[in-house]
Motif scaffolding. Sequence first.
Motif, PDB file in Angstrom:
ATOM      1  N   VAL A 210       1.998 -11.228  -2.762  1.00 13.20           N
ATOM      2  CA  VAL A 210       0.672 -11.418  -3.358  1.00 13.20           C
ATOM      3  C   VAL A 210      -0.087 -12.492  -2.580  1.00 13.20           C
ATOM      4  O   VAL A 210      -1.275 -12.322  -2.246  1.00 13.20           O
ATOM      5  CB  VAL A 210       0.787 -11.802  -4.849  1.00 13.20           C
ATOM      6  N   ASP A 211       0.592 -13.583  -2.265  1.00 12.34           N
ATOM      7  CA  ASP A 211      -0.043 -14.655  -1.494  1.00 12.34           C
ATOM      8  C   ASP A 211      -0.385 -14.195  -0.081  1.00 12.34           C
ATOM      9  O   ASP A 211      -1.453 -14.537   0.453  1.00 12.34           O
ATOM     10  CB  ASP A 211       0.888 -15.872  -1.422  1.00 12.34           C
ATOM     11  N   LEU A 212       0.517 -13.410   0.523  1.00 10.88           N
ATOM     12  CA  LEU A 212       0.269 -12.900   1.878  1.00 10.88           C
ATOM     13  C   LEU A 212      -0.952 -11.987   1.894  1.00 10.88           C
ATOM     14  O   LEU A 212      -1.799 -12.073   2.806  1.00 10.88           O
ATOM     15  CB  LEU A 212       1.502 -12.147   2.380  1.00 10.88           C
ATOM     16  N   LEU A 213      -1.083 -11.132   0.897  1.00  5.70           N
ATOM     17  CA  LEU A 213      -2.247 -10.248   0.799  1.00  5.70           C
ATOM     18  C   LEU A 213      -3.535 -11.058   0.645  1.00  5.70           C
ATOM     19  O   LEU A 213      -4.556 -10.736   1.261  1.00  5.70           O
ATOM     20  CB  LEU A 213      -2.082  -9.286  -0.379  1.00  5.70           C
ATOM     21  N   ALA A 214      -3.479 -12.105  -0.177  1.00  7.12           N
ATOM     22  CA  ALA A 214      -4.670 -12.927  -0.405  1.00  7.12           C
ATOM     23  C   ALA A 214      -5.119 -13.604   0.886  1.00  7.12           C
ATOM     24  O   ALA A 214      -6.323 -13.641   1.202  1.00  7.12           O
ATOM     25  CB  ALA A 214      -4.384 -13.971  -1.483  1.00  7.12           C
ATOM     26  N   PHE A 237      -6.071   1.685  -5.136  1.00  4.40           N
ATOM     27  CA  PHE A 237      -4.675   1.280  -5.261  1.00  4.40           C
ATOM     28  C   PHE A 237      -4.630  -0.075  -5.951  1.00  4.40           C
ATOM     29  O   PHE A 237      -5.417  -0.971  -5.629  1.00  4.40           O
ATOM     30  CB  PHE A 237      -3.999   1.173  -3.887  1.00  4.40           C
ATOM     31  N   THR A 238      -3.724  -0.217  -6.879  1.00  2.00           N
ATOM     32  CA  THR A 238      -3.612  -1.482  -7.590  1.00  2.00           C
ATOM     33  C   THR A 238      -2.866  -2.505  -6.732  1.00  2.00           C
ATOM     34  O   THR A 238      -2.182  -2.152  -5.763  1.00  2.00           O
ATOM     35  CB  THR A 238      -2.851  -1.312  -8.920  1.00  2.00           C
ATOM     36  N   GLU A 239      -2.987  -3.762  -7.100  1.00  2.00           N
ATOM     37  CA  GLU A 239      -2.257  -4.812  -6.398  1.00  2.00           C
ATOM     38  C   GLU A 239      -0.747  -4.589  -6.510  1.00  2.00           C
ATOM     39  O   GLU A 239      -0.001  -4.809  -5.556  1.00  2.00           O
ATOM     40  CB  GLU A 239      -2.633  -6.182  -6.989  1.00  2.00           C
ATOM     41  N   GLU A 240      -0.296  -4.145  -7.673  1.00  2.00           N
ATOM     42  CA  GLU A 240       1.128  -3.865  -7.861  1.00  2.00           C
ATOM     43  C   GLU A 240       1.606  -2.775  -6.906  1.00  2.00           C
ATOM     44  O   GLU A 240       2.705  -2.862  -6.351  1.00  2.00           O
ATOM     45  CB  GLU A 240       1.396  -3.424  -9.298  1.00  2.00           C
TER      46      GLU A 240
END
Length: 421
Positions: A210-214, A237-240
């Motif tokens: 999640v942090d890497l995506l942000a 597409f959801t974050e999950e």
Amino acid sequence: MTALEGEAQVSAPETQQEEVLPPEFFNEPGQNPHSWNAALRAGCPVHKINHPPGAEAYVVADYANTLKSFSDPRLSKRVDNAPAWFREQLHDASPVLIKNMLTADPPNHTRLRKLVSRAFTARRMEQLRPRIQEITAELIDELPESGETDLMKLAYRLPMRVICELLGVPDDDRSQVQQDVAMLSEAPYPDEERNRLLRVASDKIEQYLVDLLAVRRLDLGEDLVSSLIRAADDDVFTEEELVSTLVLLIIAGHKTTANLIGNGTQALLRHPDQLALLRDDPSLAGGAVEEFLRYESPVFRGTLRVAAEDMDIEGVDIAKESFVHLLFSSANRDPEAFEDPDNLDITRSPNRHFGFGHGAHFCPGAPLSRVEGSVVFPELLRRLPGLRLVDDPANLDWIEDNSTSRGLRSLRVAYDQRLPR
């Protein structure tokens, strides 16, 4: 030697009522599961098994029925079709893993597969060949100048470095990412402490991604994560789903390849004629990789498949919510599909094996794994003359666990010298 390891001690059940295979079938394959698999293929190739323990479950051991099962709409990959206790166990242990294409049926699977197919193409993976060659050379440079080494250390480090570079994971984070993902690649079972550790690993890797995506969203590049973000922006597409897909790619991008390198190397070193053939003609590497995938499959059995309705395979009744395990390693040695299947032949053609599965759920990491394999095997033979096994083949250190893969914990090899690049 256990009863599962000795061919003379094994008799194939002719019907599902005669014998139920023990759960140890999947975590104690021994040094040579192939004689056991051959016994399973004799007569009816569909057998009942107590795995997961206490569940209604079956194995499919032959090539023809495995091939049909890949496209049988009655066999579902969707977690919601599994028994309630298993769904709860899977969700409690690793909720991040149940939101990707591996646990979905069409049309949801088709949607999620599109997310990966845009970023993980064979053409893009082939473009990585020069970098993979460089990483392989660096890892071989780190080996002793002569003597012995555990080749599985290289086998795991190579694909992990490649996939982490693709994702943009910093060097300092890679060891922890590998540990967490290795834990998630094992299936949950009724073991509270083990499932607690699975949940810890799941939470850690989910937060990390999640942090890497942000971070990546603030500065999109040409890396794989950026490609996935762009694909996600084009569709919904959801974050999950993004995080779950990244976990799947890391697992598919390193564990299968590590097993391919280890399994392929030990097979090659046990067949000096084939070793000499590949050493003298490195252009055979592509075909050699395919044969290693068939001969000693890095994926022992297929991932989750559940009967979505009452059905039968080869006349064996299978009730709704029963697990159905496709034995890739057995199908890949079926004499009805392969001539002389117990013989290693790196020139075998055609070679329609199930080393990466088949059909809609074909392994998304296959293009990358194939490139890595076609690089590493010729380089090992070129730069490590006299490469040979240290241990007796009967005493190789195979991993015995409940996962779907088959690989070595260690592979001690010796060589005369390490040649320069």
